[in-house]
Design a protein around this motif. Sequence first.
Motif, PDB file in Angstrom:
ATOM      1  N   LEU A 139       0.523  -0.831   0.200  1.00  0.00           N
ATOM      2  CA  LEU A 139       0.331  -0.578  -0.166  1.00  0.00           C
ATOM      3  C   LEU A 139       1.192   1.675   0.316  1.00  0.00           C
ATOM      4  O   LEU A 139       1.870   1.215   0.106  1.00  0.00           O
ATOM      5  N   SER A 140       0.097   2.303   0.064  1.00  0.00           N
ATOM      6  CA  SER A 140       0.834   3.965  -0.500  1.00  0.00           C
ATOM      7  C   SER A 140       0.231   4.429   0.196  1.00  0.00           C
ATOM      8  O   SER A 140      -0.865   4.504   1.537  1.00  0.00           O
ATOM      9  N   TYR A 141       0.879   6.014   0.714  1.00  0.00           N
ATOM     10  CA  TYR A 141      -0.305   7.080   1.016  1.00  0.00           C
ATOM     11  C   TYR A 141      -0.222   8.231  -0.337  1.00  0.00           C
ATOM     12  O   TYR A 141       1.198   8.353  -1.123  1.00  0.00           O
ATOM     13  N   GLY A 142      -1.316   8.616  -0.878  1.00  0.00           N
ATOM     14  CA  GLY A 142      -0.973  10.054  -1.262  1.00  0.00           C
ATOM     15  C   GLY A 142       0.183  11.076  -1.143  1.00  0.00           C
ATOM     16  O   GLY A 142       0.685  11.373  -2.766  1.00  0.00           O
ATOM     17  N   PHE A 143       0.049  11.432  -0.251  1.00  0.00           N
ATOM     18  CA  PHE A 143       1.235  12.512  -0.120  1.00  0.00           C
ATOM     19  C   PHE A 143       2.872  12.178  -0.371  1.00  0.00           C
ATOM     20  O   PHE A 143       3.779  13.053  -0.610  1.00  0.00           O
ATOM     21  N   SER A 144       2.978  10.762  -0.694  1.00  0.00           N
ATOM     22  CA  SER A 144       4.670  10.096  -0.746  1.00  0.00           C
ATOM     23  C   SER A 144       4.699  11.045  -2.276  1.00  0.00           C
ATOM     24  O   SER A 144       6.111  11.605  -2.320  1.00  0.00           O
ATOM     25  N   CYS A 145       3.658  11.162  -2.977  1.00  0.00           N
ATOM     26  CA  CYS A 145       4.046  11.617  -4.787  1.00  0.00           C
ATOM     27  C   CYS A 145       5.208  11.510  -5.161  1.00  0.00           C
ATOM     28  O   CYS A 145       6.195  12.242  -5.646  1.00  0.00           O
ATOM     29  N   ARG A 146       5.142  10.165  -5.833  1.00  0.00           N
ATOM     30  CA  ARG A 146       6.299   9.232  -6.180  1.00  0.00           C
ATOM     31  C   ARG A 146       5.836   8.394  -7.486  1.00  0.00           C
ATOM     32  O   ARG A 146       6.712   8.645  -8.064  1.00  0.00           O
ATOM     33  N   THR A 147       4.691   7.929  -7.435  1.00  0.00           N
ATOM     34  CA  THR A 147       4.083   6.679  -8.384  1.00  0.00           C
ATOM     35  C   THR A 147       2.808   7.404  -9.045  1.00  0.00           C
ATOM     36  O   THR A 147       2.418   7.939  -8.519  1.00  0.00           O
ATOM     37  N   ARG A 175      -9.874  -1.442  -5.269  1.00  0.00           N
ATOM     38  CA  ARG A 175     -10.012  -1.858  -7.181  1.00  0.00           C
ATOM     39  C   ARG A 175      -9.057  -1.026  -6.872  1.00  0.00           C
ATOM     40  O   ARG A 175      -8.884  -1.309  -8.598  1.00  0.00           O
ATOM     41  N   LEU A 176      -7.715  -0.429  -6.119  1.00  0.00           N
ATOM     42  CA  LEU A 176      -6.450   0.391  -6.802  1.00  0.00           C
ATOM     43  C   LEU A 176      -5.168  -0.672  -6.366  1.00  0.00           C
ATOM     44  O   LEU A 176      -5.001  -1.933  -6.117  1.00  0.00           O
ATOM     45  N   PRO A 177      -4.188  -1.129  -7.667  1.00  0.00           N
ATOM     46  CA  PRO A 177      -2.728  -1.987  -7.770  1.00  0.00           C
ATOM     47  C   PRO A 177      -2.365  -1.642  -6.511  1.00  0.00           C
ATOM     48  O   PRO A 177      -1.757  -0.391  -5.848  1.00  0.00           O
ATOM     49  N   LEU A 178      -1.718  -2.956  -5.654  1.00  0.00           N
ATOM     50  CA  LEU A 178      -0.241  -2.716  -4.984  1.00  0.00           C
ATOM     51  C   LEU A 178       0.891  -1.656  -5.614  1.00  0.00           C
ATOM     52  O   LEU A 178       0.883  -2.211  -7.285  1.00  0.00           O
ATOM     53  N   GLU A 179       1.998  -1.382  -4.554  1.00  0.00           N
ATOM     54  CA  GLU A 179       2.711  -0.872  -5.634  1.00  0.00           C
ATOM     55  C   GLU A 179       3.900  -1.834  -5.664  1.00  0.00           C
ATOM     56  O   GLU A 179       4.577  -1.758  -6.603  1.00  0.00           O
ATOM     57  N   PHE A 180       3.863  -2.752  -4.865  1.00  0.00           N
ATOM     58  CA  PHE A 180       5.030  -4.171  -5.193  1.00  0.00           C
ATOM     59  C   PHE A 180       4.765  -5.243  -4.580  1.00  0.00           C
ATOM     60  O   PHE A 180       3.036  -4.988  -3.495  1.00  0.00           O
ATOM     61  N   SER A 181       5.202  -6.378  -4.948  1.00  0.00           N
ATOM     62  CA  SER A 181       4.378  -7.570  -4.121  1.00  0.00           C
ATOM     63  C   SER A 181       4.506  -7.638  -2.404  1.00  0.00           C
ATOM     64  O   SER A 181       4.990  -8.096  -1.834  1.00  0.00           O
ATOM     65  N   PRO A 182       3.014  -7.933  -1.726  1.00  0.00           N
ATOM     66  CA  PRO A 182       3.695  -7.737  -0.255  1.00  0.00           C
ATOM     67  C   PRO A 182       5.333  -8.615   0.094  1.00  0.00           C
ATOM     68  O   PRO A 182       4.749  -9.803  -0.644  1.00  0.00           O
ATOM     69  N   GLY A 183       5.399  -7.867   0.849  1.00  0.00           N
ATOM     70  CA  GLY A 183       6.819  -8.501   2.053  1.00  0.00           C
ATOM     71  C   GLY A 183       7.937  -8.890   0.884  1.00  0.00           C
ATOM     72  O   GLY A 183       9.067  -8.869   1.696  1.00  0.00           O
TER      73      GLY A 183
END
Length: 405
Positions: A139-147, A175-183
């Motif tokens: 998962l991510s944060y919107g304020f990361s402003c990275r991807t 409904r949103l994708p993950l940044e990377f595969s968990p772990g």
Amino acid sequence: MADSPIVAGMDLNRLNRIAEHLENNYLAPGKLPCAATLVARHGQVVWQQTQGLMDVERALPANSDTLYRIYSMTKPITSIALMQLYEQGRFLLDDPVHKYIPSWRNLQVYKSGVHPQFITTPPARPMTIRDLLTHQSGLSYGFSCRTNVDAAYRELRLDGHSGLTLEGLIDELSRLPLEFSPGSAWNYSLATDVCGYLVQVLSGKPLDDYFAAHVFRPLGMQDTFFTVPEDKLARFAACYQYQDGDTFSLQDDPQSSHFTRRHGYLSGGGGLISTLGDYYRFAQALANGGELDGARIIGRKTLEFMRLNHLPNNTDLPSVSTGGFSETPYDGSGFGLGFAVKTDIAKSQTIGSPGEYGWGGMAGTTFFIDPVEDLIVIFMTQLIPSSSYMIRQELRALVNAALVD
């Protein structure tokens, strides 16, 4: 020259340097509005001081009972709450999250594209509850402003004040994708908000009611809540935003703040208001192995487990982090179940002990517990972002310099 007064093995004259440092370098030059610092050792408050103005516009001084937005210092409380339910056998750490959130069964990993036209690929394995507690969920944060993924978080206003419910947040994230595969990596994220949702699912209680019944009331934390009650509004600090030139401007007026009314979802990742004294009661319970004044909020062995470094192969954050932001310096730090954990003192370039743990908040608040020295430090201010100044590292130098036994 008279001998320095010593309390709990700490030199009070040396601790007084903290107030001088904050006044001369931050408060007098107008870099910070206020500063409240508490140092405790061996179960007693050794040194405490509140400085500056909690509301600059109204010239109101900060006091020992001033209410602060603690933002991500909510995360350790949520993590303890979830692990209380673990202690009751309600879940296992390697349980897939979709066991409790069925709509997350088919989460995918980002490959390319922009919202809503993402191209994705299946994860190597399902996300587990431990992945959420350790920020290895993807998962991510919107304020990361990275991807492109966190851009979708911003577009959908998932970070708190859009009127979205906690259930609504979970639905949007499904409904949103993950940044990377968990772990497979570490990324500071909304994962602890999902932990708060799991507390609700597993306990059958709203998050605020659960916190009150199982953490706040047992510990006597009477000034910690998601919404500031009207009769306590006079103690609520203003929040400020860093401006170029080492100044600040008003970011959130306490009299019109959304924290004075129900707003958005109950954020286990960053929604609580607290005081220096209340958060000390929480931190002291942790330093005592999970208990304070006869009230146990977590088992000793559970807390010891939470304080381990849970990153793969006992590595530290720089080797697995995908983003640059967090509430702790990365070097020499690993991550446990809800806390940063110091693993390599020399690499961290700040004085401390192996196993020191804690976290901070977006408005500059922070706490850490050193189990080797039986030491607690809590710092409160209200300046966004927390990275404006290096006060957290400076505090470690100032406090540890006062240890004499």
